[in-house]
Every structure is written in structure tokens, then in C-alpha cells.
Design a protein around this motif. Structure first.
Motif, PDB file in Angstrom:
ATOM      1  N   UNK A 152       0.894  -1.242   0.121  1.00  0.00           N
ATOM      2  CA  UNK A 152      -0.156  -0.203   0.109  1.00  0.00           C
ATOM      3  C   UNK A 152       0.862   1.201  -0.067  1.00  0.00           C
ATOM      4  N   UNK A 155       2.595   1.986   3.414  1.00  0.00           N
ATOM      5  CA  UNK A 155       3.872   0.926   3.649  1.00  0.00           C
ATOM      6  C   UNK A 155       4.867   1.497   2.793  1.00  0.00           C
ATOM      7  N   UNK A 158       5.914   4.842   4.258  1.00  0.00           N
ATOM      8  CA  UNK A 158       6.608   4.548   5.689  1.00  0.00           C
ATOM      9  C   UNK A 158       7.881   3.852   5.607  1.00  0.00           C
ATOM     10  N   UNK A 159       8.081   2.902   4.721  1.00  0.00           N
ATOM     11  CA  UNK A 159       9.363   2.043   4.602  1.00  0.00           C
ATOM     12  C   UNK A 159      10.189   3.000   4.126  1.00  0.00           C
ATOM     13  N   UNK A 162      11.396   5.303   6.916  1.00  0.00           N
ATOM     14  CA  UNK A 162      12.271   4.498   7.991  1.00  0.00           C
ATOM     15  C   UNK A 162      13.765   4.078   7.271  1.00  0.00           C
ATOM     16  N   UNK A 165      15.766   7.101   7.910  1.00  0.00           N
ATOM     17  CA  UNK A 165      16.014   7.310   9.480  1.00  0.00           C
ATOM     18  C   UNK A 165      17.322   6.284   9.644  1.00  0.00           C
ATOM     19  N   UNK A 166      17.174   5.189   9.305  1.00  0.00           N
ATOM     20  CA  UNK A 166      18.099   4.342   9.739  1.00  0.00           C
ATOM     21  C   UNK A 166      19.520   4.328   8.875  1.00  0.00           C
ATOM     22  N   UNK A 169      21.305   7.335  10.607  1.00  0.00           N
ATOM     23  CA  UNK A 169      21.441   7.138  11.833  1.00  0.00           C
ATOM     24  C   UNK A 169      23.073   7.224  12.323  1.00  0.00           C
TER      25      UNK A 169
ATOM     26  N   UNK B  29       9.572  -4.280   5.947  1.00  0.00           N
ATOM     27  CA  UNK B  29       9.118  -2.879   5.964  1.00  0.00           C
ATOM     28  C   UNK B  29       8.609  -2.529   7.203  1.00  0.00           C
ATOM     29  N   UNK B  33      10.286   0.171   9.942  1.00  0.00           N
ATOM     30  CA  UNK B  33       9.611   1.221  10.530  1.00  0.00           C
ATOM     31  C   UNK B  33       9.534   1.473  12.123  1.00  0.00           C
ATOM     32  N   UNK B  36      13.055   2.130  13.354  1.00  0.00           N
ATOM     33  CA  UNK B  36      13.222   3.674  13.050  1.00  0.00           C
ATOM     34  C   UNK B  36      12.460   4.447  14.340  1.00  0.00           C
ATOM     35  N   UNK B  39      14.526   4.079  17.289  1.00  0.00           N
ATOM     36  CA  UNK B  39      15.757   4.952  17.237  1.00  0.00           C
ATOM     37  C   UNK B  39      15.319   6.296  17.434  1.00  0.00           C
TER      38      UNK B  39
END
Lengths: 436, 93
Positions: A152, A155, A158-159, A162, A165-166, A169, B29, B33, B36, B39
Motif C-alpha cells: 500500500x 507501507x 513509511x518504509x 524508515x 532514518x536508519x 543514524x 518494511x 518502521x 526507526x 531509534x
């Protein structure tokens, strides 16, 4: 049964997500309570958590499916009739539902009633078996889950966020974020105690400003947060001028100011060690006794941090008065934290420093030593059965206790003033700075 | 009459594994999420330290954060292990 389970884990992600969310919530709640309230060792809690996840997961998956099934068939309102009905058997949805709730209740009760962990594990194992059985029973009938093999929009985005961000980091240094916050707090603190502004402040506000500065310094020392050296110096200078100029008329306000100043001086020195490139940390492991016998460790032209163990580390001086101080320090920035010292009354000093060094000694007991106080920041120190020397130099004492000590102070006015203040306090902690 | 073109290696490989990859991708995924979010929580706790939050309260937050990491890792690994086992032991049509 395998096909039913496969259906759970490979196809129906909505119910599985709900199940995982419930399991995660209960697992975190359980582990946090066991750690903080019951003070259980981490390893035991980790095992409990693993078993709990293992048990709850299929249990909650089965439960969520059963709820969906009941909703779909609009039979929630006839649960009572189901139980009473002579047709009620385990392969009807309500059977496993009741078993799961019952076993989960037993698990929780047994957890509190039984002090023996193996009984808890036994109950959890039983719950696991029955939960799996319940899943099997509830999936004998087709639940007709929707099969969607497309990601979707939520997803996807959002992925993406994420992943960003990762990936960022490792580049984001937490200590830099903390330093930025501390710098901002110091900036505000510096402006709050500017001499012109502070002169007009009421005592309560002045005390609050002092306490805030002490809090910033102590927090930064505790968590080893570096800050901008110029900013620390600015706050220190402002505070010194304010302390000299402002006459709060209340002893507690003056004491707060002095305590803040000492904390700030300690932090300034601490900060120099923190921001020094490649400043080594000498960790004293506890070992068998936590005690070390040293003859002499000269520290020259550098920055170093001596850190005692959490259980307590002590340095014993070799019993030879001709050796002088155990740590002769020159042109260096040195921090000793939680390192106790004992010279057994053999006239040896813990630390001897020159005017160009910055030394902080904190959280320690110094016993049987002959120690000069000048130019060192002493924070939360207890001197016992020692000879204390002071000759009118810069003095920084923050919560320092003198127990059964002899004082060899100079005849100058400052030394005598300090001696009077120390003697007045008796065995109580002393907080004072020379010249303030 | 021309024979139909032979399917390429990609065409032969992708269709059978597409549903499996997408299901796994969805789980991965979701895991990313949550990771993250944890984190961001870690950075938040570090920020609270710099703001001078009392040690006792920070300890509670740090404990919750630590167990959240552990629980999420356990769930993800358990899910992967179960998926693998079920795929191995399932009856092929």
C-alpha cells in the motif's frame, strides 16, 4: 494444521500485525515490570520474555482470528447460547477462545502465586500447546482472508522514511545533539546571570538561576556531555562576577551560587578532557578485590580520565614517603572519578599538581594521606585520618567532608578564613571557593 | 508460423517468487518502521538526559526502550523462523 498455520504466517498480515502489536505491548509491559518492580536479573527476564512471546504469539493470533470469525458471522450476541447449546464442541469458535482466555489467566495467576519459575514455564508450555491446538481447530473452516500482494502507499512511504532514518543514524551523533542542547541551556544560563541583570533579581529567582546552572553542570558531568568551552567559560565568568557583586542577603542563596560555581569549574575541566582528541580513559576493573597498589604514575602533557569500577576501586600507595605523590601531574587535564585512595598515614599525597594543570577529583574517599588542596577541584570527597595542607591558592571544595583530619594551613588571611569555615562545619560537608 | 519467444531468465524467476517476496518485504518494511521509531525514541531519551531529566525517570524510559528493542527483535526473528519452517514442511500441491 500445517496449512492453517501457513495461512496465518504467510497470508493474513492484518490479523498477524494486530497479534504482534498485542504481544509486543504485553511483552514490554511484562519485562519492564519484572525489571523495575521485581528487580529480576536481566537474563531471567529475557528468558521469560522469550517464552511469553512464544506463548502469546500463537495465542493472540488465534484470538484475533476467532474474533474476526465471530464478527464475520455476526454471532457475537449468541455466545451465551453457544455455550449452553448441546451442540457446543471444541471445533466451534467459542471453544478455543475460552480455553485461551482461561490459560492466559492461569499463566498470569501462576506467575504471581508461584515463586518457582519452572511451574510458570510449565503453565506457559501448556498454554502454547493448547493455543496451537486452538489455532488448528479454528482454522478447519475457511476464514476467507483477502489475498493482496501489493504494497500500500502507507507501507511504501513509511518504509522509505524508515530507511532514510536508519541510513542517516550512523551519521547522527547523539553526543552532538546533547551538546547542542547543553550549549543552548548554557547560553540561557549565561544571560540569566549577567551581572547587571542579576543585581536586580529577587533572592528566589537568583537561587533558581544558580540551581539551574548547577543542574546543567552536574547533568553534563554525569552523562559525559561535551559543550562549547567558550560558552562554559562565559557562564563561569558571569557567575563569578555576579557572586562577587550581588549580595543576596540570604546564606542559602549564596551557598547555591558557590555550589553552582564549583560544579561549573569542575565541568569546565571535565569538558577539556572530553573534547581533547584521543583522551584515554583508564578503567579500573574491579577484579578480585578492586584494590591496586601503585608506587608512582607521573601524568605529563596530556589529558586522561581515571574511572573506578561501579563496585568501588581503591589505590593503595606503596609505603615509601620518599616517593612523593602517587600521581604527580604537570601540564595536563585529568579527571579521577570514583577512585578511592589510601596512603596508610605514610605522608604520601594522592595528587600533586602544578598551576598549569586542570585536575578534578570526584566521588572518592581519601584516607591516611598528606594532601595539598590548592588548584584541584574536589567534588563529593571524604578525607579521613589525613593531613590537609592549604597555602592560599585557588580552592574548590564541593561537598567535601573532613573526618579526623589535621590541618596545616598557611598564615595568610585566605587560608585562615578557609580553616575557620572548615572547622565551623565539623564533620558536615563543606562547599566553598577561595575568594568568594 | 513463428514459435513463441522463450521467456527470459527474469521472466522465469520472478512470477513464482513474487508473492513470497512481497509478503516478506511487507514484514521487513514494518520491522524497519518500528526500528526507526525506536531509534527516534533513543534520540529522545538522549535529549531528555541533556535537558536534565531526573535519573530515576530516565531509568524507567531506558528500561522500556531496551525491552521494546528485545521484544521487537524476538517477534521478527520468531516470525521469520516460523515462516521458514512452515514453508519447508508444507505439502506441495
Amino acid at each position: 494444521m500445517i496449512d492453517s498455520l501457513r495461512h496465518f504466517f504467510w497470508e493474513d498480515s492484518q490479523a498477524r500485525r494486530l497479534a504482534y502489536a498485542i504481544t509486543a505491548f504485553l511483552g514490554i509491559l511484562h519485562a519492564t515490570t519484572r525489571t523495575l518492580v521485581f528487580h529480576r536479573p536481566e537474563r531471567q527476564v529475557a528468558i521469560e520474555l522469550f517464552v511469553l512471546v512464544l506463548v502469546l504469539n500463537p495465542g493472540v493470533v488465534a484470538l484475533s482470528y476467532l474474533v474476526n470469525l465471530l464478527k464475520a458471522r455476526r454471532k457475537l450476541f449468541v455466545i451465551h447460547a453457544y455455550i449452553k447449546s448441546p451442540r457446543f464442541t471444541l471445533n466451534q469458535p467459542i471453544g478455543p477462545l475460552i480455553i485461551i482466555i482461561f490459560l492466559l489467566l492461569i499463566y498470569k495467576l501462576s506467575h504471581f502465586i508461584s515463586a518457582h519459575i519452572h511451574i510458570t514455564f510449565l503453565v506457559m508450555g501448556l498454554t502454547l500447546v493448547v493455543s496451537l491446538f486452538a489455532i488448528f481447530l479454528s482454522f478447519r473452516k475457511d476464514t476467507a482472508s483477502s489475498r493482496t500482494y501489493r504494497l500500500s502507499q502507507k507501507e511504501r512511504y513509511g518504509g522509505l522514511v524508515a530507511c532514510l532514518i536508519l541510513l542517516s543514524a550512523p551519521r547522527l551523533s547523539i553526543s552532538k545533539v546533547q551538546a547542542a542542547i547543553v550549549n543552548q541551556r548554557l547560553e540561557r544560563a549565561a544571560s540569566s546571570i549577567e551581572p547587571d541583570k542579576a543585581a536586580g533579581l529577587p533572592s528566589n529567582q537568583l537561587k533558581s538561576a544558580y540551581q539551574k546552572i548547577a543542574s546543567i553542570a552536574n547533568t553534563s558531568i554525569e552523562y559525559k556531555i561535551p559543550a562549547n568551552s567558550d560558552l562554559v567559560e562565559k557562564v563561569k565568568n558571569n557567575l563569578e562576577v555576579t557572586l562577587k557583586a550581588a549580595n543576596p542577603g540570604r546564606e542559602d542563596v549564596r551557598r547555591s551560587g558557590v555550589a553552582a560555581f564549583i560544579a561549573l569549574v569542575a565541568y569546565a575541566r571535565f569538558n577539556n578532557v572530553l573534547i581533547a582528541v584521543n583522551a584515554p580513559t583508564v578503567l579500573l576493573p574491579h577484579g578480585e578485590t578492586g584494590n591496586y597498589m601503585l608506587s608512582q604514575v607521573p601524568l605529563k602533557d596530556g589529558a586522561v580520565w581515571w574511572q573506578g569500577s561501579a563496585q568501588g576501586s581503591a589505590i593503595f600507595a606503596i609505603l615509601d614517603p620518599s616517593l612523593g605523590a602517587v600521581f604527580p601531574i604537570s601540564h595536563s587535564s585529568v579527571v579521577f572519578n570514583a577512585v578511592n585512595f589510601n596512603a596508610f598515614g605514610m605522608r604520601r599525597a594522592f595528587v600533586e599538581t602544578d598551576d598549569e594543570s586542570q585536575v578534578v577529583i570526584m566521588n572518592a574517599t581519601i584516607e591516611g594521606a598528606t594532601q595539598k588542596l590548592d588548584a584541584i577541584v574536589w567534588l563529593n570527597i571524604k578525607f579521613k585520618n589525613s593531613q590537609i595542607i592549604y597555602s592560599g591558592g585557588p580552592l574548590y571544595l564541593g561537598d567535601v567532608t573532613f573526618e579526623n583530619c589535621q590541618f596545616q594551613f598557611g598564615s595568610d588571611t585566605e587560608s585562615q578564613k578557609v580553616l575557620i569555615q572548615i572547622k565551623e562545619m565539623g564533620n558536615q560537608p563543606v562547599t566553598l571557593v577561595s575568594g568568594l | 508460423m513463428k514459435p513463441p519467444p522463450k521467456p527470459s531468465f527474469r521472466q522465469k524467476l520472478w512470477p513464482p517468487i513474487e508473492p513470497v517476496v512481497l509478503i516478506l518485504l511487507r514484514d521487513i518494511i514494518l520491522f524497519f518502521i518500528v526500528l526507526a521509531a525506536l531509534l527516534v525514541g533513543f534520540a529522545g531519551i538522549a535529549g531528555l538526559k541533556a535537558f536534565g531529566m531526573p535519573e530515576e525517570r530516565l531509568q524507567i524510559l531506558e528500561t522500556i526502550h531496551f525491552w521494546a528493542y528485545t521484544t521487537v527483535a524476538m517477534l521478527f526473528l520468531l516470525d521469520m523462523v516460523l515462516k521458514t519452517i512452515l514453508e519447508i514442511v508444507r505439502k506441495r500441491p
